[in-house]
Design a protein around this motif. Structure first.
Motif, PDB file in Angstrom:
ATOM      1  N   THR A 185       1.753   5.128  -7.244  1.00 16.42           N
ATOM      2  CA  THR A 185       2.699   5.223  -8.361  1.00 16.42           C
ATOM      3  C   THR A 185       2.419   4.181  -9.437  1.00 16.42           C
ATOM      4  O   THR A 185       2.620   4.444 -10.623  1.00 16.42           O
ATOM      5  CB  THR A 185       4.136   5.049  -7.853  1.00 16.42           C
ATOM      6  N   GLU A 186       1.968   2.983  -9.031  1.00 13.55           N
ATOM      7  CA  GLU A 186       1.726   1.946 -10.034  1.00 13.55           C
ATOM      8  C   GLU A 186       0.551   2.307 -10.938  1.00 13.55           C
ATOM      9  O   GLU A 186       0.569   2.042 -12.146  1.00 13.55           O
ATOM     10  CB  GLU A 186       1.521   0.578  -9.366  1.00 13.55           C
TER      11      GLU A 186
ATOM     12  N   TYR B 176       0.634   2.841 -15.003  1.00 12.57           N
ATOM     13  CA  TYR B 176      -0.297   2.215 -15.946  1.00 12.57           C
ATOM     14  C   TYR B 176      -0.997   3.269 -16.795  1.00 12.57           C
ATOM     15  O   TYR B 176      -1.217   3.085 -17.996  1.00 12.57           O
ATOM     16  CB  TYR B 176      -1.348   1.388 -15.197  1.00 12.57           C
ATOM     17  N   ALA B 177      -1.372   4.381 -16.162  1.00 15.27           N
ATOM     18  CA  ALA B 177      -2.144   5.428 -16.846  1.00 15.27           C
ATOM     19  C   ALA B 177      -1.365   6.040 -18.006  1.00 15.27           C
ATOM     20  O   ALA B 177      -1.976   6.577 -18.945  1.00 15.27           O
ATOM     21  CB  ALA B 177      -2.550   6.509 -15.848  1.00 15.27           C
TER      22      ALA B 177
ATOM     23  N   THR C 113       0.817  -1.212   0.000  1.00 17.74           N
ATOM     24  CA  THR C 113       0.000   0.000   0.000  1.00 17.74           C
ATOM     25  C   THR C 113       0.851   1.261   0.000  1.00 17.74           C
ATOM     26  O   THR C 113       0.392   2.317  -0.421  1.00 17.74           O
ATOM     27  CB  THR C 113      -0.916  -0.002   1.248  1.00 17.74           C
ATOM     28  N   ALA C 114       2.090   1.146   0.456  1.00 12.67           N
ATOM     29  CA  ALA C 114       2.949   2.325   0.648  1.00 12.67           C
ATOM     30  C   ALA C 114       4.248   2.185  -0.137  1.00 12.67           C
ATOM     31  O   ALA C 114       5.316   2.019   0.464  1.00 12.67           O
ATOM     32  CB  ALA C 114       3.235   2.517   2.132  1.00 12.67           C
TER      33      ALA C 114
ATOM     34  N   GLY D 154      -0.324  15.922  -5.984  1.00 17.73           N
ATOM     35  CA  GLY D 154       0.994  15.323  -6.141  1.00 17.73           C
ATOM     36  C   GLY D 154       1.216  14.186  -5.162  1.00 17.73           C
ATOM     37  O   GLY D 154       1.810  13.157  -5.501  1.00 17.73           O
ATOM     38  N   GLY D 155       0.741  14.362  -3.916  1.00 13.62           N
ATOM     39  CA  GLY D 155       0.885  13.320  -2.910  1.00 13.62           C
ATOM     40  C   GLY D 155       0.098  12.074  -3.261  1.00 13.62           C
ATOM     41  O   GLY D 155       0.574  10.948  -3.071  1.00 13.62           O
ATOM     42  N   VAL D 156      -1.116  12.257  -3.786  1.00 17.36           N
ATOM     43  CA  VAL D 156      -1.923  11.104  -4.212  1.00 17.36           C
ATOM     44  C   VAL D 156      -1.193  10.332  -5.306  1.00 17.36           C
ATOM     45  O   VAL D 156      -1.150   9.102  -5.304  1.00 17.36           O
ATOM     46  CB  VAL D 156      -3.311  11.565  -4.702  1.00 17.36           C
ATOM     47  N   GLY D 157      -0.592  11.051  -6.242  1.00 17.53           N
ATOM     48  CA  GLY D 157       0.139  10.409  -7.318  1.00 17.53           C
ATOM     49  C   GLY D 157       1.296   9.574  -6.805  1.00 17.53           C
ATOM     50  O   GLY D 157       1.581   8.490  -7.330  1.00 17.53           O
ATOM     51  N   GLN D 158       1.982  10.048  -5.753  1.00 15.85           N
ATOM     52  CA  GLN D 158       3.119   9.300  -5.207  1.00 15.85           C
ATOM     53  C   GLN D 158       2.671   8.071  -4.436  1.00 15.85           C
ATOM     54  O   GLN D 158       3.384   7.067  -4.395  1.00 15.85           O
ATOM     55  CB  GLN D 158       3.964  10.207  -4.305  1.00 15.85           C
TER      56      GLN D 158
END
Length: 367
Positions: free
Chosen positions: A274-275, A279-280, A169-170, A267-271
């Motif tokens: 990351t997977e 994919y996106a 998850t992290a 930006g924090g959500v994106g980090q």
């Protein structure tokens, strides 16, 4: 600068340069260790002083004085003493308020590490871990997840599975298990935190105060027992306190957080995810919403079993929440979100009619 009286609190050449204009005015540098009802405790070269915050109460709630701030205070001899200026922050941990307005609340300033404490006395909430981590990454601090009360999971295999769940998850975040009462894992955590400033975050009952006492090496924070029925605790910490660590660095303990709302943390959500972001990059449409669009690489990863549905659902939830918070202060973004919702409702109605044999349905590519 290691010989400076405030070096133990994080004073360095950068802070000295930033403070130079205030030194010319005869003001003293200090770090805020506690804020309470318009007053604050500031540690200075001459010791800890009580100062009034009247001159640092701006309209912007994100600019109010906060534990961890570096400040310019009146010299000795003035009564009352005031905080005259705050030095520009390097980092800030911010969450949204519970109000309906788009406002943020700063929890700690100038932080290097953000420790997210999650209790093993209750079922792990991975969604809450992701939420904390999004705010931590956005703050500019390095997050660390600490699974507290590890002595309550005596089976090492079961404990390893819990650690693996959180590690997945992290991504890119250290995950440690600690039993503060038994002293297990505390040394590893202290070594990881190093010489910087650490903020300790988590819900009531997560064992933050016990962990803070273990890290400091003495009982500086009050501790209360958790309730047997649900493993939850009471708010033993009611203010944010900055504490010196014996091995170097400082710790900011915070009250238990019931709500952890995002505040402009895209930006924090994106980090955290990351997977999914990776994919996106391979989706057919650049602004793919990863819902029903053709050529969506994220949905393909779910179908292939490479991406858990729970992760995608959590990602969608946090992205929507963050967009809505930002949109409260951005009229154009609000209009775009409403337009997107209308498009999705229309697609839903068309899909329903197609299932009932009333016509063919094709998804509308995102704009």
């Amino acid at each position: 600068m290691s010989s400076h009286p405030l070096a133990a609190y994080g004073w360095d050449e950068g802070w000295a340069d930033a403070f130079a204009p205030y030194a010319e005015r005869g003001l003293l540098p200090g770090r805020v260790v506690r804020v309470d009802r318009g007053l604050c405790d500031v540690v200075t070269e001459a010791g800890t002083v009580r100062a009034d915050t009247e001159f640092v109460v701006p309209r912007d709630p994100l600019k109010v004085v906060c534990t961890g701030d570096w400040a310019a205070v009146d010299p000795e001899g003035l009564d009352p003493r005031y905080v005259r200026e705050l030095l520009p922050r390097r980092t800030a941990f911010v969450r949204s308020t519970s109000s309906k307005r788009s406002e943020g609340q700063i929890l700690a300033a100038n932080v290097d590490h953000a420790v997210v404490a999650m209790s093993l006395a209750v079922e792990l909430d991975l969604g809450r871990v992701e939420r904390f981590l999004a705010l931590a990454w956005e703050s500019g601090a390095q997050p660390v997840v600490v699974l507290t009360k590890a002595d309550l999971v005596p089976d090492p295999v079961a404990l390893s599975y819990l650690v693996q769940d959180v590690t997945t998850t992290a991504p890119g975040v250290p995950v440690l298990t600690v039993s503060a009462r038994e002293g297990e894992g505390v040394g590893d955590l202290a070594a990881l935190l190093g010489q910087g400033t650490t903020v300790l975050l988590g819900a009531s009952g997560a064992g933050k105060s016990t962990l803070a006492n273990a890290l400091v090496g003495q009982d500086v924070m009050d501790v209360q027992a958790t309730r047997d029925m649900d493993g939850k605790g009471r708010h033993t910490t009611t203010t944010r306190n900055l504490l010196l660590l014996p091995g170097g660095g400082v710790l900011i303990d915070t009250p238990g957080l019931r709500g952890v709302g995002l505040f402009d943390a895209g930006g924090g959500v994106g980090q955290v995810f990351t997977e999914i972001e990776e994919y996106a990059r391979h989706c057919r449409f650049q602004d793919c919403a990863h819902e029903r669009e053709p050529g969506c690489a994220v949905l393909a990863a779910v179908d292939d079993g490479d991406l858990p549905v729970r992760r995608l659902d959590s990602y969608r939830k946090l992205v929507r929440e963050n967009q809505w918070i930002v949109a409260k202060s951005d009229a154009r973004l609000r209009a775009d979100i409403r337009q997107d919702w209308k498009r999705k409702r229309a697609e839903g109605r068309a899909a329903g009619e197609a299932k009932r044999g009333r016509g063919a349905w094709k998804p509308t590519p995102p704009r």
